[in-house]
Structures are given as C-alpha cells and as structure tokens.
Design a protein around this motif. Structure first.
Motif, short mmCIF file in Angstrom:
data_model
loop_
_atom_site.label_atom_id
_atom_site.label_comp_id
_atom_site.label_asym_id
_atom_site.label_seq_id
_atom_site.Cartn_x
_atom_site.Cartn_y
_atom_site.Cartn_z
N ALA A 36 0.81 -1.21 0.00
CA ALA A 36 0.00 0.00 0.00
C ALA A 36 0.85 1.26 0.00
CB ALA A 36 -0.93 -0.01 1.21
N ASP A 37 2.05 1.20 0.57
CA ASP A 37 2.91 2.39 0.62
C ASP A 37 3.72 2.59 -0.66
OD1 ASP A 37 4.83 0.40 0.78
OD2 ASP A 37 5.64 1.05 2.73
N GLY A 38 3.53 1.72 -1.66
CA GLY A 38 4.21 1.86 -2.94
C GLY A 38 5.43 0.98 -3.10
N SER A 39 5.89 0.37 -2.02
CA SER A 39 7.09 -0.47 -2.08
C SER A 39 6.73 -1.90 -2.48
CB SER A 39 7.79 -0.48 -0.73
OG SER A 39 7.01 -1.19 0.23
N SER A 92 14.81 -7.06 1.66
CA SER A 92 15.30 -5.74 1.30
C SER A 92 14.21 -5.05 0.50
CB SER A 92 16.58 -5.80 0.48
OG SER A 92 16.91 -4.50 -0.01
N GLN A 93 13.51 -4.11 1.12
CA GLN A 93 12.48 -3.37 0.41
C GLN A 93 13.07 -2.57 -0.75
OE1 GLN A 93 10.50 -1.61 4.07
NE2 GLN A 93 8.73 -1.71 2.68
N THR A 94 14.27 -2.04 -0.55
CA THR A 94 14.89 -1.24 -1.61
C THR A 94 15.16 -2.11 -2.84
OG1 THR A 94 15.95 0.17 0.03
CG2 THR A 94 16.83 0.24 -2.20
N SER A 117 1.18 2.40 -10.36
CA SER A 117 2.12 1.53 -9.65
C SER A 117 3.55 2.06 -9.77
CB SER A 117 2.05 0.11 -10.22
OG SER A 117 0.84 -0.52 -9.85
N VAL A 118 3.92 2.50 -10.98
CA VAL A 118 5.27 3.04 -11.17
C VAL A 118 5.45 4.31 -10.35
CG1 VAL A 118 6.87 3.99 -12.85
CG2 VAL A 118 5.52 1.98 -13.44
N ARG A 119 4.47 5.18 -10.38
CA ARG A 119 4.57 6.43 -9.63
C ARG A 119 4.75 6.18 -8.14
NH1 ARG A 119 1.15 8.85 -6.57
NH2 ARG A 119 -0.61 7.57 -7.29
N ARG A 120 3.96 5.30 -7.57
CA ARG A 120 4.04 5.05 -6.13
C ARG A 120 5.36 4.38 -5.75
NH1 ARG A 120 0.57 1.74 -3.80
NH2 ARG A 120 -0.11 0.63 -5.68
N GLY A 121 5.88 3.51 -6.64
CA GLY A 121 7.17 2.90 -6.36
C GLY A 121 8.31 3.90 -6.36
N ILE A 122 8.29 4.82 -7.32
CA ILE A 122 9.32 5.86 -7.39
C ILE A 122 9.22 6.78 -6.17
CG2 ILE A 122 10.07 7.90 -8.67
CD1 ILE A 122 9.15 6.42 -11.23
N GLU A 123 8.01 7.14 -5.80
CA GLU A 123 7.84 8.02 -4.63
C GLU A 123 8.36 7.36 -3.36
OE1 GLU A 123 3.71 8.96 -4.63
OE2 GLU A 123 3.92 10.64 -6.05
N TRP A 124 8.18 6.04 -3.25
CA TRP A 124 8.70 5.35 -2.06
C TRP A 124 10.22 5.42 -2.02
CZ3 TRP A 124 12.03 1.48 -0.81
CH2 TRP A 124 11.98 1.01 0.50
N LEU A 156 20.00 4.79 -0.82
CA LEU A 156 18.62 4.35 -0.96
C LEU A 156 18.27 3.17 -0.07
CD1 LEU A 156 18.38 4.54 -4.86
CD2 LEU A 156 17.15 6.02 -3.26
N PHE A 157 19.25 2.57 0.59
CA PHE A 157 19.01 1.35 1.35
C PHE A 157 18.32 1.67 2.67
CE2 PHE A 157 20.64 -2.28 4.04
CZ PHE A 157 19.86 -3.24 3.41
N THR A 158 17.31 0.87 3.00
CA THR A 158 16.52 1.13 4.20
C THR A 158 16.81 0.16 5.34
OG1 THR A 158 14.70 -0.26 3.38
CG2 THR A 158 14.63 2.10 2.85
N GLY A 159 17.51 -0.92 5.08
CA GLY A 159 17.72 -1.93 6.11
C GLY A 159 19.04 -1.74 6.84
#
Length: 545
Positions: free
Chosen positions: A207-210, A232-234, A260-267, A278-281
């Motif tokens: 739901a958050d785009g990831s 790894s969400q990234t 879908s592409v827009r939300r993924g890029i925004e995440w 860009l790494f979140t973990g």
C-alpha cells in the motif's frame, strides 16, 4: 378497404398503365413505338438494378472489414506479418528489406505511445490502458527523438556509447519496441509472458508503494505460497520497477501501470538519505546490491520521463555509488569502500550506465577504476575469464557479468578476448542445464550484444525455456516464475519468487530494453582513452551533471 384486383388481373392492369404512360410522352413517338412488354422489361430491369445497389450499399455499412493475414507459430514462434507494414519507423538500421515486422504498425495514439504496442489477431492479455484518476502527474515533456531531450552532455562518458544519442530508451516504446521485438528475436509469446509477469508484480505491491521479497502480506488475491527469503524493500522495489520501466511504463504518461510506477518511485525518493543512499535496512550483504538496483530504477525513470523532479534524486543516487567505489581496487562490495567482488560490481556499473543514458555525468576516473577491477579479477593474461574476487577460481557467472561490463566500457565486438570469452560462456550454457536466472540474465545480454551464431542458438532456448516455465493457472501465482519448479533455481531459496520473476522479465525484455550496443561501428575501449592512474582524483560531492 379495397384489397385490389385478384392476382391474375394485376399484370393486365399494369400493362394498361404502362400504355397510358407511354401515350402521355408521345412527343418523339419513341416510347410509344416500343411494345408494352418491352417497356415493362426495361422498367423491371431498372428497378432490379436500383434494388441491388441499395442492398450492396446497406451491406457495406455493416460489413466488418477483415485484416487478412496468418500467424505461423512453429517451435520457436516465427511470425508472419499481420498488417500492411514496411521498414519505415525503424531508426536503428539502414538495412533494406521487404521482410515485414511481425507486430503490427498501426498508428499509435500519443497517449498509448509509451505502453504495450497492440498485437493484432491475439486475444488481449492485459487490461485496457488506464491510469489513476485525474490528470497524469507532472505534465512534463516526454522524452522523444524529435525534442532532443536527454541528449548526453558534459563530463566523462562511457566510450562505447555515442554522445549524440537523443532517445536512448526509445526502444521500449510504441512502434520502436514492436520493430525491435521482431528484429532482435522476440515473439508475440515472449511479449505476452512479459505482460503477465508485470501483472503479477503489480498485484503484489504494498500500500505504501514499495515491494518486498517476502511479498505474501501484500497479495491481492488468493494466498500466495509460503516462501521466506532474505529481505530488502529497496532491492525488491527496484527489481519490480525495472521491468515495468523496461516495458515503457512511466509515471507521467497515462498507461496501464502508471500508478504503480509512480508510487514505487515516490517510495524510493521518500526513503533516500541526504547522501543519496537508498538502502533502508541494517548493514549487510544486501546493502550495495540494493542501492544499485534502486539507483538504476531512479535513473531509468528519469531518463524515460524527463521529469525534472527525479533529476536530483537520480544524481544523488549515482553520486553515492561513485563515492562508495574503493579508491585502490576500483571495486564495490557489500558496504561503501570495501575492496570489491565482481557480483556487486556488476550491479554498480549497470546503475552507472543507466545514469549515463539518462544524461547524468559519470567521471572518467570512476570508469578507469572499473577497468582496474576487471583487470584484477581476470584469471588469465588475455582477460578472457574472470573470478568472483582476484585470486579465486574461474566462475562462468562472474565471467558473463565481467564481459558485459567490458562491452559497456568500450571493448569492440571483435575484441579477441571478448569473442573468446563469449564463446566459452555460450558453450558452458549449452552444456550446463542447471537453472540459474542470475547467470542467464547476464549471459543473455552478453550474447545479444555479440549477435553471432552463439546468440542465434542461445536466444530461442532461453526464450522458450522462460516462457514454458512461467506459471499459467488460475491462482495468484499466475504470471510469476516459481523459484522451485520445474526445478530449483540456484538463487531460489535466498532471493525467492519476486527476484526470479523480475529477472525473468528483464531477460525477455533484452530485445528492446536498451538500444543495440553495437549500432554502427565499434569505438575504442576505455583502456585507450582513460586518464592514467596518477591523474585520478576522488570525485567531490555536489558536482553538477
């Protein structure tokens, strides 16, 4: 009401009426001189002619016009033309041929230009083009050859890439994509597999785009198979975006997967650190892999869309890779500054190439470091074969990855070491039937760039193998690639279904994802152009492309 005379009397009354009519127009005596039966015959013939014309006109308005043509699909899916077409619109070749493209050349409206080209005579395998509610976000100018947007400019560049490329990602779009599919070895069935794979990815977006490598919690239909992998969400978000972008779907043009592409890029942008990371973990083996994959996605999204909002995030992501290169070896590994390994190295150079194609600057000193690493990882003096790290044994997988990097850095197609190395890879692929999508992904790009007899043998095998292995059922897994069936992939346990599916789609997009590497003539390699080691300087943060 008078029902009229009996049937036998009607012909006599009609003849008498004709005689009377003839007498009224007796000025020339021509009509009157004709017997009544002759006039009757003439009028009946005239009436029949008018009736026939009316019937023909009526049928013409309702009759469906058919496009004549046949599709012949032998074992490897050869296609015949379905619509009237010629070689016009193919900007990548001067070849004169009467052979028509297999995918139709219908006029494509601008709103659909960047989405899946229509395939005639094939049952639709994806929903109609649609975007999110409201106007497409951004309203920015779209990258195309006419506008010249995206022209590479300034700074050191990959020597093997032409500096006058104006639309380096245009092969993914509309007519150009359709032409390249046919010319480079794809089929209607490989395109169908791509679109069904993308549908699976979109169904499993959070739901958050990831996206997540452990995607089961985001399943939008039936429960997915219970598979647990590394996390790894990234990496997962980048791996999902790359094949969507590879098929030409972008966030600021109305298309099937725009939202879908827009939300993924925004995440990705929302989770980017000020230094571009860009790494979140937490730190681990996935760190630099993940950043490179996310950076590729940002750079390609910027290159495709020309959305000015993406320029700085993409540039910062590229800067983080440049700053993380080991200053002594020229390599990358799990964390910034480590000595390096060829596996992580390959993802970094791919990200640098994507940034370069988008018009961002890659310093020549960085590229020289890449060449230094490859020289050190070579296991023989001719630099034909390569290892995971210097001093290790030869690895076919690392050899394929390293030779693709050599191609990107400027080795011409006829370079003796490249020819020999690619031949060794082709022979190994033919003899080794182990399933390894990571290996196939790199080897397919290597052999596609070579475009020789090895490619002619390898392409139908990997293409048909991937098409045949795709899940095709009524479950939520439809369109994906199972990491354990029909046999277990080398990376199945570690990376899982999303990784397997993304790399399978990217492998099937090889025909158009990038323009052919050797389009006109080979250029000098990096070794002949790069500055000497003593001239190398550590790049400074904040450079402008």
């Amino acid at each position: 009401m008078d029902a009229g005379p009996p049937a036998p009397e009607r012909p006599q009354k009609f003849r008498r009426w004709l005689d009377d009519l003839a007498r009224r127009y007796d000025d020339t005596e021509t009509v009157y001189s004709v017997p009544s039966w002759g006039l009757s015959l003439m009028l009946h013939a005239l009436l029949l002619l008018i009736l026939a014309l009316l019937i023909r006109a009526g049928n013409g308005t309702s009759e469906k016009k058919e496009i004549k043509g046949a599709i012949a699909i032998p074992a490897i899916g050869d296609l015949s033309s379905l619509v009237e077409a010629d070689r016009a619109g193919d900007p990548f070749t001067k070849e004169q041929t009467d052979d028509q493209p297999s995918i139709g050349l219908e006029t494509i409206e601008p709103i659909a230009r960047f989405a899946q080209p229509e395939i005639p005579n094939l049952e639709r395998f994806a929903p109609d083009l649609s975007g999110p509610n409201g106007d497409p976000k951004g309203g920015v100018k779209i990258l195309n050859e006419a506008s010249g947007a995206g022209t590479l400019r300034g700074g050191a560049q990959f020597p093997s890439l032409s500096a006058d490329i104006s639309a380096p990602f245009s092969g993914r779009q509309g007519l150009d994509r359709a032409q390249l599919v046919r010319r480079e070895g794809g089929t209607v069935h490989s395109e169908k597999a791509v679109e069904e794979g993308l549908e699976w990815l979109v169904r499993h977006q959070a739901a958050d785009g990831s996206w997540s490598l452990n995607f089961q919690d985001h399943c939008g239909a039936d429960p997915c198979p219970a598979e647990r992998t590394m996390e790894s969400q990234t990496a997962a978000t980048g791996l999902a975006l790359l094949p969507l972008l590879g098929a030409g779907y972008i966030h600021n043009v109305k298309c099937r997967h725009q939202d879908s592409v827009r939300r993924g890029i925004e995440w990705l942008i929302h989770n980017q650190q000020p230094n571009g990371d860009l790494f979140t973990g937490p730190p681990g083996i996935a760190y630099m892999y993940s950043h490179a994959i996310g950076a590729m996605a940002l750079c390609e999204a910027y290159g495709l869309s020309r959305d000015s909002n993406l320029k700085e995030p993409a540039r910062h992501a590229l800067e983080f890779i440049i700053e993380s290169q080991n200053s002594q070896t020229g390599g990358w590994r799990y964390a910034p500054g480590q000595a390096g390994d060829t596996s992580v190295f390959g993802w970094q150079i791919f990200a640098l190439r994507s940034g370069h194609l988008a018009g961002l600057t890659v310093p020549k000193s960085t590229l020289k470091g890449c060449s230094d690493w490859l020289n050190a990882a070579a296991t023989d003096s001719k630099k034909v074969l390569y290892a995971y790290q210097p001093g290790h044994e030869v690895s076919p997988i690392m050899t394929a990855e390293a030779l693709v990097a050599r191609q990107l850095l400027g080795w011409p197609r006829n370079h003796p070491s490249l020819v020999k190395g690619a031949g060794r890879i082709a022979a190994h692929l033919e003899s080794n039937k182990d399933r390894n999508i990571y290996y196939w992904y790199y080897a397919t790009q290597l052999l596609h760039n070579m475009k020789n007899k090895d490619w002619e043998k390898w392409n139908p095998e990997v293409r048909e193998g991937l098409i045949g292995a795709q899940v095709k059922d009524d479950s939520c897994a439809n369109g994906s690639w199972d990491p354990f069936q029909p046999n277990q992939d080398r990376w199945g346990v570690v990376a899982g279904r999303l990784f397997q599916t993304s790399l399978s789609i990217l492998t099937l997009e090889v025909y158009y994802r990038y323009l052919p590497l050797y389009r006109t003539s080979d250029t000098d390699g990096l070794e002949a152009n790069a500055a000497p080691p003593e001239a190398r300087k550590k790049p400074q943060a904040g450079r402008q492309p």
